[in-house]
Enzyme design. Structure first.
Site, PDB file in Angstrom:
ATOM      1  N   ASP A  67      -2.380  -1.306 -83.069  1.00  0.00           N
ATOM      2  CA  ASP A  67      -3.613  -1.223 -82.292  1.00  0.00           C
ATOM      3  C   ASP A  67      -4.558  -0.143 -82.807  1.00  0.00           C
ATOM      4  OD1 ASP A  67      -1.909   0.856 -81.512  1.00  0.00           O
ATOM      5  OD2 ASP A  67      -1.471  -0.055 -79.583  1.00  0.00           O
ATOM      6  N   ASN A 136       3.335   2.782 -67.970  1.00  0.00           N
ATOM      7  CA  ASN A 136       3.121   1.569 -67.150  1.00  0.00           C
ATOM      8  C   ASN A 136       3.764   0.333 -67.772  1.00  0.00           C
ATOM      9  OD1 ASN A 136       1.480   1.073 -69.315  1.00  0.00           O
ATOM     10  ND2 ASN A 136      -0.374   0.673 -68.141  1.00  0.00           N
ATOM     11  N   HIS A 138       3.372  -0.766 -70.916  1.00  0.00           N
ATOM     12  CA  HIS A 138       2.651  -1.470 -71.991  1.00  0.00           C
ATOM     13  C   HIS A 138       3.372  -1.293 -73.325  1.00  0.00           C
ATOM     14  CE1 HIS A 138      -0.168   2.201 -72.953  1.00  0.00           C
ATOM     15  NE2 HIS A 138       0.835   2.202 -73.791  1.00  0.00           N
ATOM     16  N   GLU A 143      -1.475  -4.401 -71.704  1.00  0.00           N
ATOM     17  CA  GLU A 143      -1.362  -3.736 -70.408  1.00  0.00           C
ATOM     18  C   GLU A 143      -0.825  -4.707 -69.358  1.00  0.00           C
ATOM     19  OE1 GLU A 143      -1.708  -0.663 -70.392  1.00  0.00           O
ATOM     20  OE2 GLU A 143      -3.545   0.086 -71.321  1.00  0.00           O
TER      21      GLU A 143
HETATM   22  C1  F6R Z   1       0.384   3.106 -79.874  1.00  0.00           C
HETATM   23  C2  F6R Z   1       0.862   2.132 -78.915  1.00  0.00           C
HETATM   24  C3  F6R Z   1       1.229   2.528 -77.516  1.00  0.00           C
HETATM   25  C4  F6R Z   1       2.136   3.760 -77.485  1.00  0.00           C
HETATM   26  C5  F6R Z   1       2.467   4.133 -76.045  1.00  0.00           C
HETATM   27  C6  F6R Z   1       3.336   5.376 -75.971  1.00  0.00           C
HETATM   28  O1  F6R Z   1       0.136   2.510 -81.116  1.00  0.00           O
HETATM   29  O2  F6R Z   1       0.925   0.986 -79.232  1.00  0.00           O
HETATM   30  O3  F6R Z   1       1.875   1.455 -76.891  1.00  0.00           O
HETATM   31  O4  F6R Z   1       3.307   3.486 -78.196  1.00  0.00           O
HETATM   32  O5  F6R Z   1       1.289   4.346 -75.323  1.00  0.00           O
HETATM   33  O6  F6R Z   1       2.627   6.465 -76.465  1.00  0.00           O
HETATM   34  P1  F6R Z   1       3.340   7.873 -76.662  1.00  0.00           P
HETATM   35  O7  F6R Z   1       4.333   7.708 -77.747  1.00  0.00           O
HETATM   36  O8  F6R Z   1       2.222   8.805 -77.059  1.00  0.00           O
HETATM   37  O9  F6R Z   1       3.958   8.214 -75.357  1.00  0.00           O
END
Ligand code: F6R
Length: 241
Positions: A67, A136, A138, A143
């Site tokens: 992403d 959450n 995701h 989401e």
């Molecule tokens: C980032 C992504 C998100 C993160 C998630 C956890 O490329 O796809 O799904 O993996 O938000 O983020 P952290 O590791 O910062 O807690």
């Protein structure tokens, strides 16, 4: 779903890097799906070290990032382009032509998304997809929602995600409200999936992923349907299972 629990983040990161390294050793032209965020930083640091010691080479590896924030130029210090060069690409022997990250400034968003999916398909699909998880549930930026999207698309970030990611910005208002993300199909089509979770703040997310009912309102729960998904979690993240 296989679950491996580690004493701490260092052990988790070491094992994650070993799994990626094994994938590359077995297939030097491996197609990797990559995540950003705090969680994979330790794994990337270890992979950089392995590459520096010539234990692995990324020369023929192809990467697709999950992403990117919509509207941030690659040079922006909070863009995922910037993150990837800072933590991995800037320090390894990868061919820049083999790096793929959605560029989120093109107004022809539908074309951009379908070209991203076409390129993944042309490369033979993703061999190993690395994932983090949002509090959450995701994965990528898919989401929680009544409906999930199969392929790469533009998404409105959830309030929890904006709030959680504001730690990387000066304030909440600076966090982009939209992102381009691979869809759930793009993720689920990967041959192998490795989800990393660390810390107490992820304990509920892990519990709902492995033992909750499968629901689009908890996107990571769909991983229960994948034939080769592995969760690497530390003891804190495993606290509720
Ligand atoms: C980032 C992504 C998100 C993160 C998630 C956890 O490329 O796809 O799904 O993996 O938000 O983020 P952290 O590791 O910062 O807690």
């Amino acid at each position: 779903m296989e679950i491996q629990v580690f004493n701490d983040y260092v052990e988790l990161s070491e094992t994650a890097a070993e799994i990626v390294a094994t994938e590359i050793r077995n297939n030097p032209e491996a197609v990797l799906g990559l995540a950003t965020g705090s969680t994979p930083e330790g794994m990337y640091a270890r992979l950089v070290e392995m590459n520096r010691k010539k234990e692995i080479s990324f020369k023929d590896v192809i990467t697709f990032n999950l992403d990117e924030y919509w509207g941030l130029l690659p040079e922006h210090e909070q863009s995922y382009h910037h993150f990837m060069y800072q933590h991995l690409f800037g320090h390894i022997d990868i061919n820049p032509d083999n790096i793929n990250i959605p560029v989120c400034t093109d107004v022809q968003v539908d074309r951009l998304c379908s070209e991203y999916d076409q390129k993944i398909a042309m490369c033979g699909g993703i061999d190993l997809q690395i994932l983090g998880i949002g509090i959450n549930g995701h994965i990528g930026f898919n989401e929680p929602s009544k409906n999930l999207t199969v392929f790469t698309h533009l998404v409105d970030l959830a309030e929890e995600t904006i709030e959680s990611n504001s730690r990387f910005f000066h304030n909440c208002e600076e966090v982009p409200r939209k992102a381009i993300t691979m869809g759930m199909g793009s993720i689920m089509f990967s041959r192998k999936i490795l989800l990393l979770a660390s810390g107490r703040s992820k304990a509920e997310a892990v519990r709902n992923t492995v033992s909750g009912k499968i629901s689009t309102e908890w996107p990571a729960s769909l991983l229960q349907l994948h034939h080769e998904a592995t969760l690497l979690i530390d003891r804190d993240a495993a606290g509720l299972i």
